[in-house]
Design a protein around this motif. Structure first.
Motif, short mmCIF file in Angstrom:
data_model
loop_
_atom_site.label_atom_id
_atom_site.label_comp_id
_atom_site.label_asym_id
_atom_site.label_seq_id
_atom_site.Cartn_x
_atom_site.Cartn_y
_atom_site.Cartn_z
N VAL A 174 0.86 -1.19 0.00
CA VAL A 174 0.00 0.00 0.00
C VAL A 174 0.89 1.24 0.00
CG1 VAL A 174 -1.77 1.26 1.27
CG2 VAL A 174 -1.80 -1.24 1.23
N LEU A 175 0.65 2.13 -0.94
CA LEU A 175 1.48 3.32 -1.04
C LEU A 175 1.14 4.29 0.09
CD1 LEU A 175 1.41 3.96 -4.90
CD2 LEU A 175 3.19 2.86 -3.55
N PRO A 176 2.14 4.79 0.81
CA PRO A 176 1.90 5.72 1.91
C PRO A 176 1.28 7.03 1.42
CG PRO A 176 4.13 4.82 1.97
CD PRO A 176 3.56 4.44 0.66
N PRO A 177 0.66 7.79 2.31
CA PRO A 177 0.04 9.06 1.91
C PRO A 177 1.01 10.03 1.24
CG PRO A 177 -0.64 8.44 4.13
CD PRO A 177 0.43 7.48 3.72
N GLU A 178 2.28 10.02 1.68
CA GLU A 178 3.26 10.94 1.08
C GLU A 178 3.44 10.67 -0.41
OE1 GLU A 178 4.94 10.05 5.28
OE2 GLU A 178 3.69 9.08 3.76
N ILE A 179 3.50 9.39 -0.78
CA ILE A 179 3.68 9.03 -2.19
C ILE A 179 2.43 9.36 -2.99
CG2 ILE A 179 4.04 7.12 -3.80
CD1 ILE A 179 5.88 5.82 -1.82
N ARG A 180 1.25 9.10 -2.41
CA ARG A 180 0.01 9.39 -3.13
C ARG A 180 -0.14 10.90 -3.38
NH1 ARG A 180 -2.19 5.46 0.51
NH2 ARG A 180 -3.31 7.08 1.66
N ARG A 181 0.26 11.71 -2.39
CA ARG A 181 0.21 13.16 -2.60
C ARG A 181 1.19 13.60 -3.68
NH1 ARG A 181 -0.39 13.47 3.14
NH2 ARG A 181 1.87 13.80 3.36
N ALA A 182 2.38 12.98 -3.68
CA ALA A 182 3.37 13.34 -4.69
C ALA A 182 2.89 12.96 -6.09
CB ALA A 182 4.70 12.64 -4.37
N VAL A 183 2.20 11.80 -6.21
CA VAL A 183 1.68 11.39 -7.51
C VAL A 183 0.61 12.36 -7.99
CG1 VAL A 183 0.35 9.61 -8.70
CG2 VAL A 183 2.25 8.96 -7.20
N ARG A 184 -0.29 12.77 -7.09
CA ARG A 184 -1.34 13.73 -7.48
C ARG A 184 -0.74 15.06 -7.88
NH1 ARG A 184 -4.15 11.44 -2.99
NH2 ARG A 184 -3.44 13.17 -1.68
N SER A 185 0.29 15.47 -7.17
CA SER A 185 0.93 16.74 -7.49
C SER A 185 1.64 16.69 -8.84
CB SER A 185 1.93 17.11 -6.39
OG SER A 185 2.65 18.28 -6.72
N SER A 186 2.26 15.55 -9.15
CA SER A 186 3.00 15.44 -10.41
C SER A 186 2.07 15.41 -11.61
CB SER A 186 3.88 14.19 -10.40
OG SER A 186 3.09 13.01 -10.47
N GLU A 219 12.88 4.99 3.17
CA GLU A 219 11.81 4.02 3.35
C GLU A 219 10.73 4.18 2.28
OE1 GLU A 219 8.46 2.77 6.73
OE2 GLU A 219 9.91 4.37 7.10
N LEU A 220 10.37 5.44 1.97
CA LEU A 220 9.35 5.69 0.95
C LEU A 220 9.83 5.24 -0.43
CD1 LEU A 220 8.08 9.25 1.99
CD2 LEU A 220 6.89 7.05 2.27
N LEU A 221 11.08 5.53 -0.76
CA LEU A 221 11.60 5.13 -2.06
C LEU A 221 11.73 3.61 -2.16
CD1 LEU A 221 14.33 7.87 -2.68
CD2 LEU A 221 11.99 7.77 -3.55
N SER A 222 12.06 2.97 -1.04
CA SER A 222 12.13 1.51 -1.03
C SER A 222 10.76 0.89 -1.28
CB SER A 222 12.68 1.03 0.32
OG SER A 222 12.68 -0.37 0.39
N ILE A 223 9.72 1.48 -0.70
CA ILE A 223 8.35 1.00 -0.94
C ILE A 223 7.97 1.18 -2.41
CG2 ILE A 223 5.92 1.43 -0.42
CD1 ILE A 223 6.77 2.13 2.43
N ALA A 224 8.33 2.32 -2.97
CA ALA A 224 8.02 2.60 -4.38
C ALA A 224 8.72 1.62 -5.31
CB ALA A 224 8.41 4.03 -4.73
N ILE A 225 9.98 1.30 -5.02
CA ILE A 225 10.72 0.35 -5.85
C ILE A 225 10.10 -1.04 -5.75
CG2 ILE A 225 12.94 -0.83 -6.08
CD1 ILE A 225 14.28 1.79 -5.26
#
Length: 297
Positions: free
Chosen positions: A212-224, A269-275
């Motif tokens: 499950v993608l953390p909230p920080e990554i989901r916000r970054a995706v929406r922003s991009s 940690e966030l980048l590791s989850i994304a990978i």
């Protein structure tokens, strides 16, 4: 076109006007629009088949093998190149290229299954996915070859038998002996054997669900999505699209979103989850490609 010329194909009509009458019998199939250029002793297609027929080629260079099998499938499916390419493959090296690849398929599948079981950290995902796609393209190529031979009628039905015998690991001589002795040919040493390409299904290792993608990554995706470069990219396996996160763009968006107070440990940690999410999505797409190819076969 240029790609066909570089692969060593040439218009059949242009060749017939330049070769002698004795040589024209090599190009006497009126259905073939493109044939091998007689000026080329060895075309790129010959080199590709030589590479794919060498022992261990797929395991040692899976990405190259994946691209080569896809090219062969496209050439066999194209109306312009199908007749010439399939004829060459049926008589490659004094044997049948597709039947040989079907015979090697269980070995590739076993290698992939072993790698999947030992790859707890998803370090070999690219290689595993490439080999999974190799298996898929072999099945698609075999399905197309069987279809073309069945449509051709009785003159090519022996090619169908040859491919099916590799599919089921069936030898007519052994079957006849077993039948004469009153034994079931599908049993080996008292145990029912899984026949040939059915091992493909047996050896598929289930893929775990994407994290499950953390909230920080989901916000970054929406922003991009509002910018010129999105975090989410599309890739294709056998016509199936799957999404992956662009780690470079994601890292930039995490910085631009005002997360200055984020610790380096949290960022890693966030980048590791994304990978890990990317790798699992890639594995799911390659297995879907394999399932579709098996269904087609």
């Amino acid at each position: 076109n240029l790609a066909q010329m570089l692969l060593g194909f040439k218009e059949r009509a242009a060749i017939l006007s330049r070769v002698s009458t004795n040589t024209q019998r090599l190009y006497d199939d009126p259905r073939a629009r493109l044939v091998f250029n007689p000026a080329c002793e060895e075309t790129p297609l010959h080199v590709i088949c030589g590479f794919l027929s060498s022992p261990g080629a797929c395991v040692e260079m899976p990405h190259l093998a994946e691209a080569c099998f896809e090219l062969l499938y496209v050439l066999c499916r194209s109306n312009a190149t199908s007749i010439t390419t399939t004829l060459y493959l049926r008589n490659y090296g004094g044997g049948n290229f597709v039947s040989h690849q079907l015979e090697q398929l269980p070995n590739i599948v076993n290698f992939v299954a072993t790698r999947c079981e030992n790859d707890n950290e998803n370090e070999d995902t690219d290689k595993i996915c490439a080999l999974t796609n190799v298996c898929a393209w072999i099945l698609k190529l075999a399905a197309l070859e069987i279809h073309l031979n069945v449509r051709a009628g009785a003159t090519r039905i022996h090619y169908v038998h040859e491919n099916l015998s590799k599919m089921f690991r069936f030898e007519s001589g052994n079957a006849a002996v077993a039948a004469a002795e009153g034994k079931d040919a599908t049993f080996d040493r008292g145990q029912q054997s899984r026949m040939g390409t059915f091992e493909v299904l047996d050896k598929i290792v289930p893929v775990s669900a994407p994290p499950v993608l953390p909230p920080e990554i989901r916000r970054a995706v929406r922003s991009s999505n509002t910018n010129s470069q999105s975090c989410v990219e599309s890739r294709t396996y056998g016509g199936n699209e799957f999404s992956r996160l662009n780690i470079v763009v994601l890292c930039r968006e995490l910085d631009l979103n005002g997360m200055v107070g984020m610790s380096r440990e949290r960022l890693r940690e966030l980048l590791s989850i994304a990978i890990r999410w990317n790798k699992i999505e890639q594995q799911i797409a390659s297995q879907l490609h394999l399932f579709q190819a098996w269904n087609q076969f």
